[in-house]
Design a protein around this motif. Sequence first.
Motif, PDB file in Angstrom:
ATOM      1  N   UNK A  94       1.114  59.178 -21.916  1.00 40.24           N
ATOM      2  CA  UNK A  94       0.420  60.231 -21.197  1.00 40.24           C
ATOM      3  C   UNK A  94       0.396  59.855 -19.721  1.00 40.24           C
ATOM      4  N   UNK A  95       0.944  60.726 -18.900  1.00 39.91           N
ATOM      5  CA  UNK A  95       1.049  60.456 -17.461  1.00 39.91           C
ATOM      6  C   UNK A  95       0.237  61.498 -16.698  1.00 39.91           C
ATOM      7  N   UNK A  96      -0.778  61.045 -15.991  1.00 40.27           N
ATOM      8  CA  UNK A  96      -1.638  61.917 -15.196  1.00 40.27           C
ATOM      9  C   UNK A  96      -1.517  61.580 -13.713  1.00 40.27           C
ATOM     10  N   UNK A  97      -1.978  62.486 -12.881  1.00 35.87           N
ATOM     11  CA  UNK A  97      -1.965  62.280 -11.419  1.00 35.87           C
ATOM     12  C   UNK A  97      -0.594  61.799 -10.947  1.00 35.87           C
ATOM     13  N   UNK A  98       0.429  62.486 -11.393  1.00 33.10           N
ATOM     14  CA  UNK A  98       1.798  62.047 -11.092  1.00 33.10           C
ATOM     15  C   UNK A  98       2.101  62.139  -9.606  1.00 33.10           C
ATOM     16  N   UNK A  99       2.920  61.194  -9.158  1.00 40.53           N
ATOM     17  CA  UNK A  99       3.316  61.100  -7.754  1.00 40.53           C
ATOM     18  C   UNK A  99       4.843  61.203  -7.647  1.00 40.53           C
ATOM     19  N   UNK A 100       5.352  61.597  -6.503  1.00 41.00           N
ATOM     20  CA  UNK A 100       6.820  61.659  -6.348  1.00 41.00           C
ATOM     21  C   UNK A 100       7.508  60.328  -6.677  1.00 41.00           C
ATOM     22  N   UNK A 101       6.846  59.215  -6.401  1.00 32.96           N
ATOM     23  CA  UNK A 101       7.453  57.913  -6.687  1.00 32.96           C
ATOM     24  C   UNK A 101       7.499  57.584  -8.177  1.00 32.96           C
ATOM     25  N   UNK A 102       6.901  58.434  -9.008  1.00 29.36           N
ATOM     26  CA  UNK A 102       7.028  58.269 -10.461  1.00 29.36           C
ATOM     27  C   UNK A 102       8.319  58.890 -10.987  1.00 29.36           C
ATOM     28  N   UNK A 103       9.064  59.576 -10.136  1.00 29.43           N
ATOM     29  CA  UNK A 103      10.330  60.181 -10.544  1.00 29.43           C
ATOM     30  C   UNK A 103      11.299  59.110 -11.021  1.00 29.43           C
ATOM     31  N   UNK A 104      11.784  59.266 -12.255  1.00 31.16           N
ATOM     32  CA  UNK A 104      12.661  58.259 -12.860  1.00 31.16           C
ATOM     33  C   UNK A 104      13.106  58.757 -14.224  1.00 31.16           C
ATOM     34  N   UNK A 105      14.067  58.043 -14.803  1.00 27.24           N
ATOM     35  CA  UNK A 105      14.371  58.195 -16.227  1.00 27.24           C
ATOM     36  C   UNK A 105      13.470  57.215 -16.974  1.00 27.24           C
ATOM     37  N   UNK A 106      12.760  57.722 -17.945  1.00 28.19           N
ATOM     38  CA  UNK A 106      11.816  56.910 -18.718  1.00 28.19           C
ATOM     39  C   UNK A 106      12.413  56.585 -20.082  1.00 28.19           C
ATOM     40  N   UNK A 107      12.268  55.321 -20.486  1.00 28.14           N
ATOM     41  CA  UNK A 107      12.788  54.838 -21.753  1.00 28.14           C
ATOM     42  C   UNK A 107      11.657  54.239 -22.584  1.00 28.14           C
ATOM     43  N   UNK A 143       7.801  42.217 -25.778  1.00 22.96           N
ATOM     44  CA  UNK A 143       8.568  40.978 -25.780  1.00 22.96           C
ATOM     45  C   UNK A 143       9.937  41.213 -26.400  1.00 22.96           C
ATOM     46  N   UNK A 144      11.022  40.941 -25.611  1.00 19.85           N
ATOM     47  CA  UNK A 144      12.395  41.010 -26.122  1.00 19.85           C
ATOM     48  C   UNK A 144      12.652  42.313 -26.870  1.00 19.85           C
ATOM     49  N   UNK A 145      12.452  43.438 -26.200  1.00 19.47           N
ATOM     50  CA  UNK A 145      12.623  44.744 -26.833  1.00 19.47           C
ATOM     51  C   UNK A 145      14.006  44.877 -27.462  1.00 19.47           C
ATOM     52  N   UNK A 146      14.031  45.312 -28.725  1.00 17.02           N
ATOM     53  CA  UNK A 146      15.284  45.411 -29.470  1.00 17.02           C
ATOM     54  C   UNK A 146      15.724  46.846 -29.710  1.00 17.02           C
ATOM     55  N   UNK A 147      14.782  47.779 -29.682  1.00 22.18           N
ATOM     56  CA  UNK A 147      15.084  49.175 -29.931  1.00 22.18           C
ATOM     57  C   UNK A 147      14.774  49.976 -28.667  1.00 22.18           C
ATOM     58  N   UNK A 148      15.678  50.904 -28.334  1.00 24.92           N
ATOM     59  CA  UNK A 148      15.534  51.674 -27.104  1.00 24.92           C
ATOM     60  C   UNK A 148      15.771  53.161 -27.348  1.00 24.92           C
ATOM     61  N   UNK A 149      15.002  53.990 -26.657  1.00 27.72           N
ATOM     62  CA  UNK A 149      15.263  55.415 -26.667  1.00 27.72           C
ATOM     63  C   UNK A 149      16.407  55.762 -25.732  1.00 27.72           C
ATOM     64  N   UNK A 150      16.799  57.017 -25.760  1.00 25.33           N
ATOM     65  CA  UNK A 150      17.965  57.456 -24.987  1.00 25.33           C
ATOM     66  C   UNK A 150      17.621  57.759 -23.539  1.00 25.33           C
ATOM     67  N   UNK A 151      16.341  57.837 -23.233  1.00 26.17           N
ATOM     68  CA  UNK A 151      15.907  58.127 -21.874  1.00 26.17           C
ATOM     69  C   UNK A 151      15.607  59.605 -21.687  1.00 26.17           C
ATOM     70  N   UNK A 152      14.575  59.891 -20.893  1.00 25.97           N
ATOM     71  CA  UNK A 152      14.227  61.264 -20.563  1.00 25.97           C
ATOM     72  C   UNK A 152      13.849  61.328 -19.086  1.00 25.97           C
ATOM     73  N   UNK A 153      14.316  62.366 -18.408  1.00 28.63           N
ATOM     74  CA  UNK A 153      14.113  62.477 -16.970  1.00 28.63           C
ATOM     75  C   UNK A 153      12.737  63.050 -16.662  1.00 28.63           C
ATOM     76  N   UNK A 154      12.032  62.400 -15.758  1.00 29.33           N
ATOM     77  CA  UNK A 154      10.770  62.910 -15.220  1.00 29.33           C
ATOM     78  C   UNK A 154      10.958  63.074 -13.714  1.00 29.33           C
TER      79      UNK A 154
END
Length: 125
Positions: free
Chosen positions: A82-95, A110-121
């Motif tokens: 959940x992302x509130x009070x979003x700022x322009x500097x939060x613009x990114x692909x989120x995984x 720790x040592x993440x093994x599983x990853x999502x495909x990414x979503x643009x914010x």
Amino acid sequence: QLQLVESGGGVVQPGGSLRLSCAASGFTLSNKAIGWFRQAPGKGREGVSCLSGTEGVTNYAGSVKGRFTVSRDNAKNTMYLQMNSLKPEDTAVYYCAASLFYYCSGYVPRDASYWGQGTQVTVSS
């Protein structure tokens, strides 16, 4: 098939909110450290948040602390950001990411093994 599938990205004005979802299949999230990373244009990937797999401890990067909340729904095998009070500097692909371990390393799984495909914010007026 072991995978994480993300949804919920989009375009929002500064000060707005978005909720990202990340559904797991082929494995359970309930006992694993999970979290979110992001990568802005021209920058490296950075950790954003982590939720531990046992005690439910949450940690956040200083840039998002107090504005973002990471959570998990074990019944749905899904994690959220959940992302509130979003700022322009939060613009990114989120995984989203999940670890084989139950604890966080700072504010990343720790040592993440599983990853999502990414979503643009995108945060823009």
